[in-house]
Design a protein around this motif. Structure first.
Motif, PDB file in Angstrom:
ATOM      1  N   TYR A  32      -4.138   2.668   0.588  1.00  0.00           N
ATOM      2  CA  TYR A  32      -4.137   4.512   0.550  1.00  0.00           C
ATOM      3  C   TYR A  32      -4.009   5.517  -0.465  1.00  0.00           C
ATOM      4  O   TYR A  32      -5.172   6.187  -0.459  1.00  0.00           O
ATOM      5  CB  TYR A  32      -3.194   4.517   1.821  1.00  0.00           C
ATOM      6  N   ALA A  40      -6.670  12.184 -15.297  1.00  0.00           N
ATOM      7  CA  ALA A  40      -4.973  13.355 -14.405  1.00  0.00           C
ATOM      8  C   ALA A  40      -4.637  12.026 -13.254  1.00  0.00           C
ATOM      9  O   ALA A  40      -3.943  12.045 -12.993  1.00  0.00           O
ATOM     10  CB  ALA A  40      -5.579  14.539 -14.153  1.00  0.00           C
ATOM     11  N   HIS A  41      -5.886  11.584 -12.345  1.00  0.00           N
ATOM     12  CA  HIS A  41      -5.643  10.407 -11.479  1.00  0.00           C
ATOM     13  C   HIS A  41      -5.256   9.748 -12.149  1.00  0.00           C
ATOM     14  O   HIS A  41      -4.733   8.657 -11.533  1.00  0.00           O
ATOM     15  CB  HIS A  41      -7.243  10.152 -11.060  1.00  0.00           C
ATOM     16  N   ARG A  55       7.130  18.902  -0.905  1.00  0.00           N
ATOM     17  CA  ARG A  55       5.901  19.175  -0.328  1.00  0.00           C
ATOM     18  C   ARG A  55       5.635  17.893  -0.031  1.00  0.00           C
ATOM     19  O   ARG A  55       4.553  17.740   1.162  1.00  0.00           O
ATOM     20  CB  ARG A  55       4.575  20.317  -0.779  1.00  0.00           C
ATOM     21  N   ARG A  69       2.951  24.519   6.396  1.00  0.00           N
ATOM     22  CA  ARG A  69       2.533  24.947   5.099  1.00  0.00           C
ATOM     23  C   ARG A  69       0.564  24.469   6.083  1.00  0.00           C
ATOM     24  O   ARG A  69       0.005  25.028   5.221  1.00  0.00           O
ATOM     25  CB  ARG A  69       1.978  23.216   4.566  1.00  0.00           C
ATOM     26  N   TYR A 112       1.594  21.580 -13.399  1.00  0.00           N
ATOM     27  CA  TYR A 112       2.583  21.741 -12.401  1.00  0.00           C
ATOM     28  C   TYR A 112       2.840  23.529 -12.245  1.00  0.00           C
ATOM     29  O   TYR A 112       3.298  23.662 -12.941  1.00  0.00           O
ATOM     30  CB  TYR A 112       3.218  21.303 -11.523  1.00  0.00           C
ATOM     31  N   PRO A 113       2.353  23.799 -11.520  1.00  0.00           N
ATOM     32  CA  PRO A 113       2.496  25.598 -11.747  1.00  0.00           C
ATOM     33  C   PRO A 113       3.992  26.420 -11.929  1.00  0.00           C
ATOM     34  O   PRO A 113       4.162  27.146 -12.847  1.00  0.00           O
ATOM     35  CB  PRO A 113       1.041  26.535 -10.354  1.00  0.00           C
ATOM     36  N   TYR A 134      -6.936  22.459  -9.935  1.00  0.00           N
ATOM     37  CA  TYR A 134      -6.603  21.428 -10.478  1.00  0.00           C
ATOM     38  C   TYR A 134      -7.538  21.057 -10.851  1.00  0.00           C
ATOM     39  O   TYR A 134      -8.307  20.791 -10.803  1.00  0.00           O
ATOM     40  CB  TYR A 134      -5.674  20.960 -10.386  1.00  0.00           C
ATOM     41  N   TRP A 178      -1.051  10.461 -12.033  1.00  0.00           N
ATOM     42  CA  TRP A 178      -0.857  10.008 -11.151  1.00  0.00           C
ATOM     43  C   TRP A 178      -0.806   8.926 -10.722  1.00  0.00           C
ATOM     44  O   TRP A 178       0.614   9.000 -10.613  1.00  0.00           O
ATOM     45  CB  TRP A 178      -1.624  11.645 -10.147  1.00  0.00           C
ATOM     46  N   VAL A 213      -8.817  17.627 -11.993  1.00  0.00           N
ATOM     47  CA  VAL A 213      -8.643  16.571 -11.328  1.00  0.00           C
ATOM     48  C   VAL A 213      -9.373  15.508 -12.280  1.00  0.00           C
ATOM     49  O   VAL A 213     -10.607  15.009 -11.131  1.00  0.00           O
ATOM     50  CB  VAL A 213      -7.988  16.081 -10.131  1.00  0.00           C
ATOM     51  N   PHE A 268       3.704  15.621   3.104  1.00  0.00           N
ATOM     52  CA  PHE A 268       2.583  15.172   3.601  1.00  0.00           C
ATOM     53  C   PHE A 268       3.110  14.061   4.199  1.00  0.00           C
ATOM     54  O   PHE A 268       2.434  13.137   5.037  1.00  0.00           O
ATOM     55  CB  PHE A 268       2.272  15.968   1.812  1.00  0.00           C
ATOM     56  N   LEU A 269       3.895  13.217   3.052  1.00  0.00           N
ATOM     57  CA  LEU A 269       3.418  11.773   3.222  1.00  0.00           C
ATOM     58  C   LEU A 269       4.208  11.309   4.186  1.00  0.00           C
ATOM     59  O   LEU A 269       4.042   9.935   4.788  1.00  0.00           O
ATOM     60  CB  LEU A 269       4.457  10.424   1.748  1.00  0.00           C
ATOM     61  N   HIS A 278      -6.439  21.062  -3.816  1.00  0.00           N
ATOM     62  CA  HIS A 278      -6.282  20.613  -5.838  1.00  0.00           C
ATOM     63  C   HIS A 278      -7.966  21.273  -6.052  1.00  0.00           C
ATOM     64  O   HIS A 278      -7.542  20.926  -7.184  1.00  0.00           O
ATOM     65  CB  HIS A 278      -6.048  18.851  -5.873  1.00  0.00           C
ATOM     66  N   ALA A 312      -6.453   7.615  -1.929  1.00  0.00           N
ATOM     67  CA  ALA A 312      -6.352   8.965  -1.646  1.00  0.00           C
ATOM     68  C   ALA A 312      -6.036   9.662  -2.278  1.00  0.00           C
ATOM     69  O   ALA A 312      -7.581  10.692  -2.726  1.00  0.00           O
ATOM     70  CB  ALA A 312      -5.221   9.774  -0.676  1.00  0.00           C
ATOM     71  N   ALA A 313      -6.315   9.394  -3.700  1.00  0.00           N
ATOM     72  CA  ALA A 313      -6.468   9.656  -4.992  1.00  0.00           C
ATOM     73  C   ALA A 313      -7.547   9.676  -5.420  1.00  0.00           C
ATOM     74  O   ALA A 313      -8.369  10.979  -6.742  1.00  0.00           O
ATOM     75  CB  ALA A 313      -5.454   8.410  -5.830  1.00  0.00           C
ATOM     76  N   LEU A 373      -0.207  15.764 -17.062  1.00  0.00           N
ATOM     77  CA  LEU A 373       0.280  16.050 -15.629  1.00  0.00           C
ATOM     78  C   LEU A 373       1.081  17.690 -15.395  1.00  0.00           C
ATOM     79  O   LEU A 373       1.108  18.319 -14.546  1.00  0.00           O
ATOM     80  CB  LEU A 373       0.695  15.564 -14.869  1.00  0.00           C
TER      81      LEU A 373
HETATM   82  C1  HEM Z   1      -5.811  12.151  -8.383  1.00  0.00           C
HETATM   83  C2  HEM Z   1      -4.167  12.931  -8.554  1.00  0.00           C
HETATM   84  C3  HEM Z   1      -3.743  14.260  -8.188  1.00  0.00           C
HETATM   85  C4  HEM Z   1      -3.474  15.034  -9.494  1.00  0.00           C
HETATM   86  C5  HEM Z   1      -3.529  15.229 -11.167  1.00  0.00           C
HETATM   87  C6  HEM Z   1      -2.741  15.880  -8.309  1.00  0.00           C
HETATM   88  C7  HEM Z   1      -1.901  17.327  -8.430  1.00  0.00           C
HETATM   89  C8  HEM Z   1      -1.648  18.334  -7.906  1.00  0.00           C
HETATM   90  C9  HEM Z   1      -1.281  19.332  -7.938  1.00  0.00           C
HETATM   91  C10 HEM Z   1      -1.063  19.984  -9.803  1.00  0.00           C
HETATM   92  C11 HEM Z   1      -0.416  20.033  -7.543  1.00  0.00           C
HETATM   93  C12 HEM Z   1       0.359  21.282  -6.964  1.00  0.00           C
HETATM   94  C13 HEM Z   1       1.676  21.497  -7.048  1.00  0.00           C
HETATM   95  C14 HEM Z   1       2.149  22.023  -5.502  1.00  0.00           C
HETATM   96  O1  HEM Z   1       1.918  23.163  -5.371  1.00  0.00           O
HETATM   97  O2  HEM Z   1       2.942  20.900  -4.534  1.00  0.00           O
HETATM   98  C15 HEM Z   1      -0.893  19.174  -6.011  1.00  0.00           C
HETATM   99  C16 HEM Z   1      -0.323  19.401  -4.697  1.00  0.00           C
HETATM  100  C17 HEM Z   1       0.094  18.806  -3.614  1.00  0.00           C
HETATM  101  N1  HEM Z   1      -0.702  17.777  -3.744  1.00  0.00           N
HETATM  102 FE1  HEM Z   1      -1.887  16.980  -5.050  1.00  0.00          FE
HETATM  103  N2  HEM Z   1      -2.482  15.180  -6.891  1.00  0.00           N
HETATM  104  C18 HEM Z   1      -3.060  14.362  -6.750  1.00  0.00           C
HETATM  105  C19 HEM Z   1      -3.065  13.467  -5.846  1.00  0.00           C
HETATM  106  C20 HEM Z   1      -2.710  13.897  -4.730  1.00  0.00           C
HETATM  107  C21 HEM Z   1      -2.696  13.070  -4.065  1.00  0.00           C
HETATM  108  C22 HEM Z   1      -3.554  11.913  -3.342  1.00  0.00           C
HETATM  109  C23 HEM Z   1      -2.028  13.172  -2.459  1.00  0.00           C
HETATM  110  C24 HEM Z   1      -1.840  13.064  -1.513  1.00  0.00           C
HETATM  111  C25 HEM Z   1      -1.914  11.783  -1.076  1.00  0.00           C
HETATM  112  C26 HEM Z   1      -1.752  14.528  -3.059  1.00  0.00           C
HETATM  113  C27 HEM Z   1      -1.105  15.166  -2.162  1.00  0.00           C
HETATM  114  C28 HEM Z   1      -0.553  16.225  -2.876  1.00  0.00           C
HETATM  115  C29 HEM Z   1       0.006  17.399  -1.537  1.00  0.00           C
HETATM  116  C30 HEM Z   1       0.712  17.475  -0.173  1.00  0.00           C
HETATM  117  C31 HEM Z   1      -0.022  18.712  -2.304  1.00  0.00           C
HETATM  118  C32 HEM Z   1       0.484  19.666  -1.659  1.00  0.00           C
HETATM  119  C33 HEM Z   1      -0.205  21.088  -1.151  1.00  0.00           C
HETATM  120  C34 HEM Z   1       0.638  21.936  -0.481  1.00  0.00           C
HETATM  121  O3  HEM Z   1       0.932  22.095   0.552  1.00  0.00           O
HETATM  122  O4  HEM Z   1       0.707  23.127  -1.604  1.00  0.00           O
HETATM  123  N3  HEM Z   1      -1.731  14.549  -4.469  1.00  0.00           N
HETATM  124  N4  HEM Z   1      -1.351  18.135  -6.785  1.00  0.00           N
END
Ligand code: HEM
Length: 134
Positions: A121, A93-94, A56, A75, A45-46, A87, A97, A89, A60-61, A84, A125-126, A41
């Motif tokens: 949830y 990765a799931h 963030r 946002r 993340y950039p 990336y 996470w 996923v 969101f949560l 996403h 969501a994942a 993981l």
């Molecule tokens: C399934 C596996 C998941 C992976 C591998 C993953 C990965 C990532 C990555 C790499 C980022 C970019 C980092 C950033 O800019 O914030 C990101 C952003 C984000 N992820 Fe996930 N994520 C996953 C699941 C989830 C889930 C289940 C949720 C919500 C319940 C979620 C909510 C978010 C949110 C809110 C952002 C920031 C979006 C923004 O405002 O740009 N992610 N995720």
């Protein structure tokens, strides 16, 4: 339903029931401690600093569960699947996470009902965010 205002029972949001912002900050902070050490993981993340990503996801949560709408104000609409897309996923990765989320959730010490609601949830969501084959 715990408070009485103007003679009517007011329902608390889930956000309030679990302890508000502090609870979501703790959850996501612990989650990102796991991400920081995760060989799959972490490279996804950039940004070098995981702090903004932590913020963030926390916002969101909080918003999702009935707290302030700061996420939308800063946002825009979440559009999580779209956000996403950059990336990979996949199942691995799931799983990674969710593992870090599970660890973080276990340390929160919520009631069983709240913990199960949140976990249901998060797993749902994942699963919706998987965008790459194994
Ligand atoms: C399934 C596996 C998941 C992976 C591998 C993953 C990965 C990532 C990555 C790499 C980022 C970019 C980092 C950033 O800019 O914030 C990101 C952003 C984000 N992820 Fe996930 N994520 C996953 C699941 C989830 C889930 C289940 C949720 C919500 C319940 C979620 C909510 C978010 C949110 C809110 C952002 C920031 C979006 C923004 O405002 O740009 N992610 N995720």
């Amino acid at each position: 339903m715990t408070e009485i205002r103007r003679g009517t029972l007011q329902e608390q949001t889930f956000y309030e029931q679990v302890g508000g912002e502090e609870t979501f900050r703790r959850l996501v902070h612990r989650f990102y401690e796991g991400v920081a050490t995760d060989p799959l993981l972490r490279p996804m993340y950039p940004e070098e600093d995981l702090g903004p990503a932590e913020d963030r996801l926390t916002l969101f949560l909080m918003q999702y569960w009935g707290g302030p709408s700061t996420y939308n104000e800063t946002r825009g609409h979440p559009r999580l699947r779209m956000r996403h897309v950059p990336y990979t996923v996949d199942r691995a990765a799931h799983d990674a996470w969710l593992k870090h989320m599970r660890d973080a959730l276990d340390e929160l010490g919520l009631s069983e009902e709240h913990e199960q609601t949140l976990w249901k949830y998060l797993t749902y969501a994942a699963a919706t965010l998987i965008n790459a084959p194994d």
